[in-house]
Design a protein around this motif. Structure first.
Motif, PDB file in Angstrom:
ATOM      1  N   ARG A 374      52.473  47.320  19.203  1.00  0.00           N
ATOM      2  CA  ARG A 374      51.701  48.312  18.443  1.00  0.00           C
ATOM      3  C   ARG A 374      51.243  49.468  19.330  1.00  0.00           C
ATOM      4  O   ARG A 374      51.382  50.627  18.958  1.00  0.00           O
ATOM      5  CB  ARG A 374      50.494  47.631  17.802  1.00  0.00           C
ATOM      6  N   ASP A 375      50.706  49.165  20.476  1.00  0.00           N
ATOM      7  CA  ASP A 375      50.194  50.209  21.364  1.00  0.00           C
ATOM      8  C   ASP A 375      51.047  50.250  22.626  1.00  0.00           C
ATOM      9  O   ASP A 375      50.553  50.128  23.742  1.00  0.00           O
ATOM     10  CB  ASP A 375      48.732  49.925  21.710  1.00  0.00           C
ATOM     11  N   TYR A 376      52.369  50.436  22.433  1.00  0.00           N
ATOM     12  CA  TYR A 376      53.299  50.328  23.544  1.00  0.00           C
ATOM     13  C   TYR A 376      53.092  51.423  24.585  1.00  0.00           C
ATOM     14  O   TYR A 376      53.321  51.229  25.777  1.00  0.00           O
ATOM     15  CB  TYR A 376      54.744  50.349  23.030  1.00  0.00           C
ATOM     16  N   GLN A 377      52.657  52.613  24.128  1.00  0.00           N
ATOM     17  CA  GLN A 377      52.468  53.716  25.063  1.00  0.00           C
ATOM     18  C   GLN A 377      51.363  53.394  26.088  1.00  0.00           C
ATOM     19  O   GLN A 377      51.542  53.548  27.300  1.00  0.00           O
ATOM     20  CB  GLN A 377      52.087  54.988  24.288  1.00  0.00           C
ATOM     21  N   ARG A 378      50.226  52.919  25.584  1.00  0.00           N
ATOM     22  CA  ARG A 378      49.119  52.579  26.476  1.00  0.00           C
ATOM     23  C   ARG A 378      49.474  51.386  27.359  1.00  0.00           C
ATOM     24  O   ARG A 378      49.116  51.348  28.539  1.00  0.00           O
ATOM     25  CB  ARG A 378      47.865  52.265  25.652  1.00  0.00           C
ATOM     26  N   LEU A 379      50.202  50.395  26.802  1.00  0.00           N
ATOM     27  CA  LEU A 379      50.603  49.236  27.587  1.00  0.00           C
ATOM     28  C   LEU A 379      51.515  49.662  28.729  1.00  0.00           C
ATOM     29  O   LEU A 379      51.360  49.193  29.875  1.00  0.00           O
ATOM     30  CB  LEU A 379      51.313  48.218  26.692  1.00  0.00           C
ATOM     31  N   ALA A 380      52.460  50.554  28.457  1.00  0.00           N
ATOM     32  CA  ALA A 380      53.368  51.025  29.512  1.00  0.00           C
ATOM     33  C   ALA A 380      52.592  51.744  30.619  1.00  0.00           C
ATOM     34  O   ALA A 380      52.844  51.525  31.817  1.00  0.00           O
ATOM     35  CB  ALA A 380      54.415  51.963  28.911  1.00  0.00           C
ATOM     36  N   ASN A 381      51.631  52.577  30.240  1.00  0.00           N
ATOM     37  CA  ASN A 381      50.835  53.291  31.245  1.00  0.00           C
ATOM     38  C   ASN A 381      49.984  52.324  32.067  1.00  0.00           C
ATOM     39  O   ASN A 381      49.827  52.506  33.280  1.00  0.00           O
ATOM     40  CB  ASN A 381      49.934  54.328  30.559  1.00  0.00           C
ATOM     41  N   THR A 382      49.441  51.292  31.390  1.00  0.00           N
ATOM     42  CA  THR A 382      48.627  50.310  32.100  1.00  0.00           C
ATOM     43  C   THR A 382      49.456  49.553  33.133  1.00  0.00           C
ATOM     44  O   THR A 382      49.025  49.352  34.280  1.00  0.00           O
ATOM     45  CB  THR A 382      47.996  49.312  31.113  1.00  0.00           C
ATOM     46  N   ILE A 383      50.662  49.125  32.729  1.00  0.00           N
ATOM     47  CA  ILE A 383      51.524  48.382  33.655  1.00  0.00           C
ATOM     48  C   ILE A 383      51.908  49.268  34.833  1.00  0.00           C
ATOM     49  O   ILE A 383      51.883  48.829  35.995  1.00  0.00           O
ATOM     50  CB  ILE A 383      52.782  47.867  32.925  1.00  0.00           C
ATOM     51  N   ARG A 384      52.239  50.535  34.548  1.00  0.00           N
ATOM     52  CA  ARG A 384      52.613  51.451  35.640  1.00  0.00           C
ATOM     53  C   ARG A 384      51.464  51.612  36.636  1.00  0.00           C
ATOM     54  O   ARG A 384      51.669  51.571  37.854  1.00  0.00           O
ATOM     55  CB  ARG A 384      52.990  52.818  35.056  1.00  0.00           C
ATOM     56  N   SER A 385      50.269  51.813  36.099  1.00  0.00           N
ATOM     57  CA  SER A 385      49.128  52.034  36.993  1.00  0.00           C
ATOM     58  C   SER A 385      48.838  50.790  37.835  1.00  0.00           C
ATOM     59  O   SER A 385      48.548  50.893  39.035  1.00  0.00           O
ATOM     60  CB  SER A 385      47.884  52.415  36.189  1.00  0.00           C
ATOM     61  N   ARG A 386      48.934  49.619  37.234  1.00  0.00           N
ATOM     62  CA  ARG A 386      48.654  48.398  37.981  1.00  0.00           C
ATOM     63  C   ARG A 386      49.764  48.091  38.977  1.00  0.00           C
ATOM     64  O   ARG A 386      49.500  47.545  40.054  1.00  0.00           O
ATOM     65  CB  ARG A 386      48.459  47.220  37.028  1.00  0.00           C
ATOM     66  N   CYS A 387      50.982  48.427  38.664  1.00  0.00           N
ATOM     67  CA  CYS A 387      52.069  48.227  39.627  1.00  0.00           C
ATOM     68  C   CYS A 387      51.891  49.153  40.814  1.00  0.00           C
ATOM     69  O   CYS A 387      52.146  48.777  41.958  1.00  0.00           O
ATOM     70  CB  CYS A 387      53.420  48.497  38.965  1.00  0.00           C
ATOM     71  N   GLY A 388      51.427  50.358  40.554  1.00  0.00           N
ATOM     72  CA  GLY A 388      51.176  51.290  41.639  1.00  0.00           C
ATOM     73  C   GLY A 388      50.093  50.802  42.556  1.00  0.00           C
ATOM     74  O   GLY A 388      50.172  50.963  43.782  1.00  0.00           O
ATOM     75  N   ILE A 389      49.077  50.133  41.989  1.00  0.00           N
ATOM     76  CA  ILE A 389      47.972  49.610  42.808  1.00  0.00           C
ATOM     77  C   ILE A 389      48.439  48.428  43.651  1.00  0.00           C
ATOM     78  O   ILE A 389      48.111  48.319  44.824  1.00  0.00           O
ATOM     79  CB  ILE A 389      46.806  49.164  41.902  1.00  0.00           C
ATOM     80  N   SER A 390      49.232  47.556  43.029  1.00  0.00           N
ATOM     81  CA  SER A 390      49.603  46.317  43.720  1.00  0.00           C
ATOM     82  C   SER A 390      50.803  46.481  44.641  1.00  0.00           C
ATOM     83  O   SER A 390      51.105  45.593  45.415  1.00  0.00           O
ATOM     84  CB  SER A 390      49.904  45.217  42.692  1.00  0.00           C
ATOM     85  N   ALA A 391      51.499  47.612  44.556  1.00  0.00           N
ATOM     86  CA  ALA A 391      52.698  47.784  45.376  1.00  0.00           C
ATOM     87  C   ALA A 391      52.353  48.255  46.778  1.00  0.00           C
ATOM     88  O   ALA A 391      52.757  49.305  47.238  1.00  0.00           O
ATOM     89  CB  ALA A 391      53.653  48.774  44.716  1.00  0.00           C
ATOM     90  N   SER A 392      51.533  47.500  47.463  1.00  0.00           N
ATOM     91  CA  SER A 392      51.146  47.803  48.835  1.00  0.00           C
ATOM     92  C   SER A 392      52.145  47.171  49.788  1.00  0.00           C
ATOM     93  O   SER A 392      52.886  46.266  49.420  1.00  0.00           O
ATOM     94  CB  SER A 392      49.738  47.277  49.113  1.00  0.00           C
ATOM     95  N   PRO A 393      52.196  47.639  51.059  1.00  0.00           N
ATOM     96  CA  PRO A 393      53.176  47.080  51.999  1.00  0.00           C
ATOM     97  C   PRO A 393      53.099  45.569  52.147  1.00  0.00           C
ATOM     98  O   PRO A 393      54.099  44.899  52.283  1.00  0.00           O
ATOM     99  CB  PRO A 393      52.812  47.783  53.321  1.00  0.00           C
ATOM    100  N   GLN A 394      51.882  45.016  52.074  1.00  0.00           N
ATOM    101  CA  GLN A 394      51.762  43.576  52.285  1.00  0.00           C
ATOM    102  C   GLN A 394      52.299  42.768  51.115  1.00  0.00           C
ATOM    103  O   GLN A 394      52.557  41.597  51.237  1.00  0.00           O
ATOM    104  CB  GLN A 394      50.297  43.202  52.527  1.00  0.00           C
ATOM    105  N   HIS A 395      52.477  43.423  49.980  1.00  0.00           N
ATOM    106  CA  HIS A 395      52.988  42.703  48.813  1.00  0.00           C
ATOM    107  C   HIS A 395      54.444  43.041  48.532  1.00  0.00           C
ATOM    108  O   HIS A 395      55.008  42.577  47.563  1.00  0.00           O
ATOM    109  CB  HIS A 395      52.156  43.064  47.578  1.00  0.00           C
ATOM    110  N   SER A 396      55.025  43.905  49.338  1.00  0.00           N
ATOM    111  CA  SER A 396      56.356  44.377  48.997  1.00  0.00           C
ATOM    112  C   SER A 396      57.455  43.383  49.351  1.00  0.00           C
ATOM    113  O   SER A 396      58.540  43.455  48.827  1.00  0.00           O
ATOM    114  CB  SER A 396      56.628  45.701  49.725  1.00  0.00           C
ATOM    115  N   GLY A 397      57.191  42.477  50.242  1.00  0.00           N
ATOM    116  CA  GLY A 397      58.210  41.526  50.659  1.00  0.00           C
ATOM    117  C   GLY A 397      58.344  40.359  49.720  1.00  0.00           C
ATOM    118  O   GLY A 397      57.483  40.064  48.921  1.00  0.00           O
ATOM    119  N   SER A 398      59.450  39.659  49.789  1.00  0.00           N
ATOM    120  CA  SER A 398      59.648  38.455  48.980  1.00  0.00           C
ATOM    121  C   SER A 398      58.958  37.285  49.639  1.00  0.00           C
ATOM    122  O   SER A 398      58.432  37.378  50.735  1.00  0.00           O
ATOM    123  CB  SER A 398      61.156  38.177  48.845  1.00  0.00           C
ATOM    124  N   SER A 399      58.971  36.153  48.946  1.00  0.00           N
ATOM    125  CA  SER A 399      58.313  34.965  49.503  1.00  0.00           C
ATOM    126  C   SER A 399      58.981  34.513  50.787  1.00  0.00           C
ATOM    127  O   SER A 399      58.342  33.984  51.677  1.00  0.00           O
ATOM    128  CB  SER A 399      58.329  33.833  48.463  1.00  0.00           C
TER     129      SER A 399
END
Length: 1058
Positions: A374-399
């Protein structure tokens, strides 16, 4: 209280109101049946209406109405519980509103101005306390009733309220149920019959939904041995959930001493709201289902369809979004769910706006397509913003990268980067025996599954995944799948280097936990080659010590070593650590602590399931506590301690996928398999033998492990007499027969049984404490029982409205049960004022401070129950003079206090002949016996404090004036005695003995006292015994049982009036 202006058409409807004050624009009214001239039939009818109905006009006995001379319409703008409150509002109107109204020309403008002003006042008042409530206006009314009816401390936070019926015997009483942070309250008033109920959440033993012939559906509450039933609730399920959450909150906060630092909605007991509790419950359910870290909270929920590539259709479900995870769970029965860490998301695309769809691309060239959002536009923006926050160097590597990063430490302290099974039993690729071929087939099946459903953190979990788990996990994939199913893979990925830092910080530390770890290291799977070498033992030591350092509240408990040993066999060292974190902190909550509450709760759940699913066994063995005792090790070690290791790991596979539900199912299957033998056995010992033989006969025919690695069965010599059972078949049978058990029902049963288990443990603790204390005092068991309840209640009351009370800040869960409940000085002084023998002693008197300092032997500002009982026992004359407390003469306040306490004991025996007693005293001195008469002399300052204490004790007594005169006479006499003694000593030599002070006082006149004057205990006591008024005061019989009864009633009221 100011009210939102509400129109009232009839000023004196049904003649229920009496006008007390009025002016040109306002009228103050009192409700009939209240105040002067009330009562009678009118009062009964009005009181009944006020309780049953729910409107502003029926909330309080006083109200203020606004009107204009040319209008017949009245507006209610304020109400009050007391006359003082409503008069304060009336005066404010007179001073701030009346002058302003004269400038308006029309009555409409006047009314509009008054309404706007009142709304502004309400908004200002509600900025802090009511901002989170759904309907602030109605909540204000309910809060007013709550405060008026129950007279609880003003800081008590009302959470919500409901209209319902309370069953008093066989008669329903219609009224209101109020749920606050610390209390469950009910009030009803029908035709003069008032019903008022106040129950603390921490006193509830049972809380459950029930139904019978009379009550189709009701809520049952068991507290203080009494059953309470609430029915006729419009939203029964909602009410029950809120009650469950409040009870659980009280248990965790008051008994487990949790501070909820990571949960803002619960961190302050003064700010608990219904909305906050609901959000907390949803987040908890969300974390449990998707196996997410405790830091995650459910932020958004969106209904959508997800394209499932392996089934080639869209499945309906819900998208659940937290700070760092995007999760999806189906709702169409396909049991499909997926967890996508934000760190794995590469991009978010919106391919088609007409279908309201978005595509989430993740690492590994995979994409998930959500449609009809229903609110796909806001959901897409939320996911983008949170991915930008969490995509730090320490999280970029695999397990895998994380594991390599961890290994880059000093080699002397480096952790193992290989699972012990790969070191001590490497797989032979060229080995083609039947077991290895079957192992290869399992691996191939899982590889096909990975190709269809994905591999790693974003893999789809479906029914097929469970089917593969039941059939058995390949040895090579076990560690990887355990990490995935438990959610430990996410913990490790978001905390790179954390484990190595813990190992370094905990290295060389010496605590009770490390001592216990060292003791148990060589008891952990001793038959396995990995733990017969320093490699395995060292890894086990590092993991257990690091976890004890991370979580000192748990530290180390028995059974953790066995579980960790198995984890180290199939997982790398750091992975084993995070698996242990997942088990102890999420999957088996409260299992590994001093009281193993979690295991006891699950045993109670297990008993309930036995009653439901094995009725034949229940008919034969009505007492199911046997199964609780015998199954404790099943739950604590996940069957590892009772099954051969090659079979137990299959159970652990199921546990990591299905949680405790898998253990419960297997337990039922074990009992079902041995049903005939258990029914025919004559005693518990025979039943234990039957189960042990069964576990010895369990094998894993598909295990590729060689005999040197497999665990030797204890009963090998008897195995021939018992048909072997394959673990895969046993697990499959457990899922087929008991797979209908839902995880939601297990969680519900856990909550229901947790209250009973904890209260049972609390009751056992009380009995143990009373048994110990009864050997030290002469109070009987009944008195100690009541005293313990009061002491514990005072401790709990000090924690009700704050997270920073001294007893919480200094709480140490490792202490013995005698130290679990303690009181600081403020709590002690309140309780002492209720129980001390002299009814007029203030809780703020110096006497309570002196006693507290005396009995606080370790000087930590806290006293335990034993110390408190010893003090009361002394005050009530139960201690003999030669008690060990008589030897505590070094305390500067004790010299005065014990004079008073001992004198009370002495005179309590009846009339005492002064000369006889003094002669007896002299004989004891000649024998050189150490008694209370050896107390040092009290100096000027101490004597003044002693006199003040006497004045405090006598204050308020009917004979107060006579007692005061007697104290003054005693003081004067003592001063004369000291002066006479000083004069007699001046001309004599130091070796010359002085005359008795009493004789000297009879022959000499008083003079001015010297700065260094002092008195002996003998002088003080002799002077007091010469005053009949004082003697008769202390000879009054004081019954501690009466005091206990009065304290029980007054304890909470005293807190409310503070």
């Amino acid at each position: 209280m100011w009210l939102k202006p509400e129109e009232i058409l009839l000023k004196n409807a049904f003649k229920l109101w009496v006008t007390e004050k009025d002016n040109e624009y306002f009228v103050l009214q009192r409700r009939r049946g209240y105040g002067e001239g009330g009562g009678g039939l009118t009062g009964l009818l009005v009181g009944t209406l006020d309780t049953v109905l729910d409107s502003t006009s029926k909330v309080a006995p006083y109200r203020i109405l606004h009107y204009t001379p040319d209008s017949q319409v009245y507006w209610s703008i304020a109400c009050g519980v007391t006359r003082e409150e409503i008069v304060q509002h009336w005066d404010w109107l007179q001073q701030n509103i009346m002058r302003t109204l004269s400038v308006f020309d029309s009555s409409e403008d006047i009314t509009s101005f008054v309404q706007g002003k009142i709304r502004g006042l309400i908004a200002e008042e509600g900025k802090t306390s009511l901002v989170l409530e759904d309907d602030p206006e109605k909540f204000r009314e309910a809060l007013l009733r709550f405060e008026k009816w129950f007279d609880l401390p003003p800081q008590e936070k009302l959470v919500t309220y409901y209209s319902c019926s309370y069953w008093k015997g066989k008669v329903p009483c219609q009224g209101w149920l109020y749920l606050s942070t610390n209390f469950l309250c009910f009030y009803s008033y029908l035709l003069g019959s008032e019903v008022k109920l106040v129950i603390s959440w921490d006193e509830i033993w049972r809380l459950e939904k029930t139904s019978n012939v009379i009550l189709t559906e009701s809520i049952h509450v068991l507290a203080h041995g009494e059953d309470h039933y609430f029915s006729m609730l419009l939203h029964l399920n909602e009410t029950f959930v809120i009650m469950e959450q409040l009870a659980d909150y009280a248990i965790k906060r008051l008994f487990d001493k949790e501070a909820f630092q990571r949960e803002p909605a619960l961190s302050d007991p003064l700010q608990i709201t219904k909305r906050g509790l609901e959000a907390h419950a949803k987040s908890q359910q969300f974390r449990t289902f998707f196996r997410l870290p405790k830091e995650e909270n459910l932020l958004e929920v969106h209904e959508s369809y997800l394209w499932v590539p392996f089934s080639h259709f869209n499945t309906l479900g819900k998208i659940c979004l937290s700070e760092n995870y995007l999760c999806f769970a189906s709702q169409d029965g396909s049991q499909c769910h997926v967890v996508i860490p934000m760190r794995e998301v590469v991009s978010v695309e919106k391919p088609d706006s007409s279908s309201r769809a978005l595509t989430v691309c993740v690492r590994g060239k995979r994409a998930l397509r959500f449609s009809e959002v229903r609110d796909y536009q806001r959901l897409a923006n939320t996911i983008r913003s949170r991915c930008g926050i969490s995509a730090s160097p320490q999280h970029s590597g695999s397990s895998e990268d994380v594991t390599l990063m961890v290994g880059q430490k000093d080699s002397s302290k480096a952790v193992s980067t290989e699972a012990l099974m790969t070191v001590f039993h490497p797989q032979d690729v060229e080995n083609l025996d039947p077991k290895m071929l079957k192992e290869k087939m399992k691996e191939q099946s899982w590889n096909i599954h990975f190709s269809e459903y994905g591999r790693g953190t974003s893999m789809f979990f479906t029914k097929k995944t469970r089917d593969l788990i039941v059939r058995g996990v390949p040895e090579s994939l076990r560690g990887e799948l355990w990490m995935l199913f438990s959610g430990a893979v996410n913990d490790m990925a978001t905390h790179p280097g954390y484990y190595t830092e813990l190992v370094e910080q905990s290295l060389g530390t010496s605590t009770l936990a490390t001592d216990e770890i060292e003791r148990d290291l060589h008891r952990s799977l001793p038959e396995h080659p990995a733990f017969q070498s320093d490699t395995g033992i060292s890894a086990l030591r590092r993991v257990l010590t690091a976890y004890a350092y991370r979580n000192p509240k748990i530290g180390y408990c028995q059974a953790m070593n066995i579980l960790t040993s198995v984890l180290l066999l199939y997982a790398k060292e750091e992975e084993a650590f995070w698996l242990l974190v997942a088990v102890c902190e999420r999957m088996l909550p409260d299992y590994f602590n001093r009281r193993i509450i979690g295991a006891l709760v699950d045993q109670a759940v297990f008993e309930d399931l036995i009653r439901e699913n094995l009725p034949q066994l229940v008919e034969h063995m009505t007492d199911l506590t046997f199964f609780s005792s015998v199954s404790l090790s099943w739950f604590l070690t996940l069957f590892i301690s009772v099954l051969p290791i090659e079979s137990a790991v299959n159970v652990v596979d199921c546990f990591f996928f299905d949680g405790i539900k898998a253990i419960l199912q297997l337990g039922l299957a074990v009992l079902d398999y041995n049903m005939e033998g258990l029914i025919s056995c004559n005693d518990d010992a025979e039943a234990v033998t039957i189960l042990n033989r069964f576990f010895d006969s369990v094998t894993n025919k598909d295990s590729p492990l060689p005999p040197t690695v497999q665990q030797a069965s204890v009963g090998n010599n008897e195995k021939a007499s018992h048909v072997s059972v394959d673990i895969s078949e046993l697990i499959r049978e457990a899922y087929e027969k008991y797979g209908h058990i839902r995880s939601e029902n297990v969680e519900s049963s856990r909550k229901r049984n947790k209250l009973y288990v904890i209260q049972t443990l609390e009751d056992t603790t009380k009995q143990n404490v009373i048994r110990v204390v009864s050997q030290e005092v002469r109070l009987n068991v009944t008195q100690l029982d009541e005293l313990y309840n009061l002491f514990k209640r005072q401790h709990v009351l000090s924690c009700y409205w704050t997270m920073n009370s001294p007893v919480l800040l200094h709480h140490d869960p490792s202490l013995a049960y005698l130290e679990q409940y303690q009181l600081g000085f403020q709590q002690f002084s309140v309780l002492f004022s209720l129980l001390e023998p002299w009814a007029f002693c203030s809780s703020k008197s110096m006497l309570s401070l002196w006693i507290f300092r005396l009995i606080d032997e370790n000087q930590d500002g806290l006293i335990n129950f034993k110390e408190f009982c010893c003090a009361l026992d002394t005050l009530y004359g139960c201690f003999p003079p030669h008690s060990r407390h008589a030897q505590c003469v070094e305390h500067k306040y004790f010299k005065c206090l014990f004079c008073l306490c001992f004198f009370m004991k002495l005179t309590g025996r009846g009339k005492v002949d002064l000369q006889t007693y003094l002669k007896q005293w002299q004989n004891e001195i000649l024998k050189k016996e150490e008694t209370i008469k050896d107390l040092p002399r009290i100096n000027q300052s101490q004597f003044i404090q002693f006199s003040k204490t006497l004045y405090n004790i006598f204050h308020g007594d009917p004979e107060e004036e006579s007692l005061y005169r007697a104290v003054a006479h005693v003081t004067s006499l003592l001063l004369k005695m000291e002066e006479v003694g000083r004069r007699l000593q001046e001309p004599s030599s130091p070796s010359q003995p002085t005359k008795p002070a009493a004789d000297a006082a009879a022959t000499e006149e008083p003079a001015v006292a010297h700065d260094e004057w002092s008195f002996s205990f003998e002088q003080v006591l002799a002077s007091l015994l010469n005053e009949p008024t004082i003697v008769s005061f202390f000879e009054r019989p004081v019954h501690i049982q009466t005091k206990l009864g009065q304290a029980r009633v007054a304890q909470l009221k005293l807190m409310a009036n503070k």
